[in-house]
Design an enzyme around this catalytic site. Structure first.
Site, mmCIF file in Angstrom:
data_model
loop_
_atom_site.group_PDB
_atom_site.id
_atom_site.type_symbol
_atom_site.label_atom_id
_atom_site.label_comp_id
_atom_site.label_asym_id
_atom_site.label_seq_id
_atom_site.Cartn_x
_atom_site.Cartn_y
_atom_site.Cartn_z
ATOM 1 N N ASP A 84 0.829 -1.212 0.000
ATOM 2 C CA ASP A 84 0.000 0.000 0.000
ATOM 3 C C ASP A 84 0.858 1.255 0.000
ATOM 4 O O ASP A 84 2.047 1.218 0.340
ATOM 5 C CB ASP A 84 -0.945 0.014 1.202
ATOM 6 C CG ASP A 84 -0.201 0.127 2.534
ATOM 7 O OD1 ASP A 84 0.804 -0.600 2.714
ATOM 8 O OD2 ASP A 84 -0.614 0.938 3.376
ATOM 9 N N GLU A 176 0.094 -1.182 5.652
ATOM 10 C CA GLU A 176 1.168 -0.780 6.562
ATOM 11 C C GLU A 176 1.117 0.711 6.850
ATOM 12 O O GLU A 176 1.385 1.150 7.979
ATOM 13 C CB GLU A 176 2.531 -1.162 5.962
ATOM 14 C CG GLU A 176 3.714 -0.993 6.914
ATOM 15 C CD GLU A 176 4.353 0.390 6.921
ATOM 16 O OE1 GLU A 176 5.230 0.632 7.769
ATOM 17 O OE2 GLU A 176 3.974 1.237 6.072
#
Length: 407
Positions: A84, A176
């Site tokens: 991400d 994350e």
């Protein structure tokens, strides 16, 4: 090795950053945004094409195994990166720029440039090929550089069976950037004795200390009445939130701290006269100072409530802790990274992270997991950049570590 992996490494990186994978802190789903899944599926397919066993679970985590090619008893080493990108700015960098950097500013577009005066790190990058955005998106080097570097190192190891190694496992995580990357990580199924996140900054960075982190949500209930008749009746929740903020030490804000200095940061505020919420980040490397910061926040809320009559509620939750106490006793994990860097001509820069990685939480889940550089700079904004040469070195380092672990 350099010439063999360079072209494929950059090709992979450009493919990955073109896919928007922004995570969503307001979402309760896992992953937090469905746009992360196309890259996860792509990675699983690529891993299988390389010749590895790979899985993609229903939460967007990708796992793969490179089996050992030696009978020698070797620890299982893991490498982890996140797919991400930060919600700070849109991802999906489809128009990256390459600059053979010779000094000065790097122009991104008519409005934005990476200025040497503002970003003096540029002076260390003269002579390198720097990849940047066109000023409209994130680059995505955080952490798609780490993903590409791991993928390329795996392919290199598969193509070079003469390099003897133990079992190597890899994991690519969602979310994350919003602090949830390790929440659903299958530590037991992963099966590593220890691992490294490839999620650091400049070449040579090696980190096994990070902040202790907590989040605080302040909720202020005011009393809204017409301002024409508000005397001695109106309670403006915005003013109360501002008053509480002024009770926190101004010198302990991120813009005034560095190195091992912790901070309070107002991260988001929404409010009206009737009701205001403020979200804070609380950080400190030192556990005692961390607890003192949380105590100060509680005391400020208690004072405001005594003054105005229980108008404030506080939700205070720990997010992650300093991995140092988990990793430091395992000196062999530290030595492996440092020695491998030195072997391929990298000067180790052992630093504390002013932030956190998946490795912080994974370490407390039983998987010691320090952090290694991926090579990028200026994360979470349009000025993000990464030198090609440093990505190559990061990928080389993974191979060197796998090789040295089997000696």
């Amino acid at each position: 090795m350099v010439f063999e992996i360079m072209e494929k490494l950059i090709e992979r990186f450009l493919e990955y950053i073109a896919i928007d994978t922004m995570s969503d802190p307001k979402s309760d789903t896992v992953p937090s945004s469905s746009i992360q899944l196309p890259l996860a599926k792509k990675l699983k397919e690529e891993l299988e094409e390389i010749g590895l066993k790979a899985t993609l679970d229903d939460k967007g985590y990708v796992y793969a195994t490179l089996e050992a090619n030696t009978d020698k008893k070797v620890p299982v080493i893991g490498f982890i990166a996140h797919i991400d990108t930060s919600p700070a700015l849109t991802g999906g960098c489809k128009n990256p720029k390459f600059t053979e950097y010779k000094g000065g500013d790097i122009k991104l577009n008519e409005q934005y440039s990476i200025n040497e005066a503002e970003f003096p790190i540029l002076k260390k990058l003269v002579g390198k090929t720097i990849i940047t955005t066109d000023g409209t998106t994130l680059l995505g080097a955080d952490d798609k550089a780490g993903v590409a570097e791991i993928m390329n190192a795996l392919e290199y190891l598969v193509k070079h069976p003469e390099i003897k190694h133990g079992k190597v496992v890899v994991g690519f995580t969602p979310d994350e950037e919003i602090g949830r990357g390790a929440d659903h990580f299958d530590v037991k199924g992963f099966g590593a004795d220890f691992a490294y996140t490839m999620d650091g900054g400049e070449i040579g960075e090696f980190q096994y200390e990070n902040f202790n982190a907590a989040s605080a949500v302040i909720k202020v209930q005011g009393k809204s009445v017409h301002p024409g008749s508000g005397k001695d009746v109106m309670i403006n929740s915005i003013y109360i939130a501002m008053e509480l903020e002024q009770m926190l030490p101004k010198a302990q804000r991120p813009e005034h701290t560095q190195d091992y200095e912790g901070f309070f940061m107002a991260n988001e505020i929404n409010g009206t006269i009737d009701y205001t919420t403020v979200e804070y980040l609380i950080r400190d490397h030192d556990k005692v100072k961390f607890e003192e910061k949380k105590a100060l926040m509680r005391s400020a809320v208690e004072y405001i409530n005594k003054k105005y009559g229980n108008v404030v509620t506080l939700e205070l939750n720990d997010s992650y802790y300093n991995m140092k106490e988990i990793v430091e006793p395992h000196k062999e994990i530290i030595d492996l990274a440092v020695k491998s860097m030195e072997n391929i001509g990298i000067t180790p820069l052992v630093r504390a992270i002013r932030g956190g990685t998946d490795g912080c939480q994974l370490s407390y889940k039983g998987l010691p997991c320090p952090n290694i550089f991926a090579g990028g700079y200026n994360f979470h904004g349009r000025f993000e950049m990464i030198p090609v040469e440093d990505m190559i070195k990061a990928s080389e380092l993974i191979v060197e570590m796998v090789k040295n672990a089997a000696l």
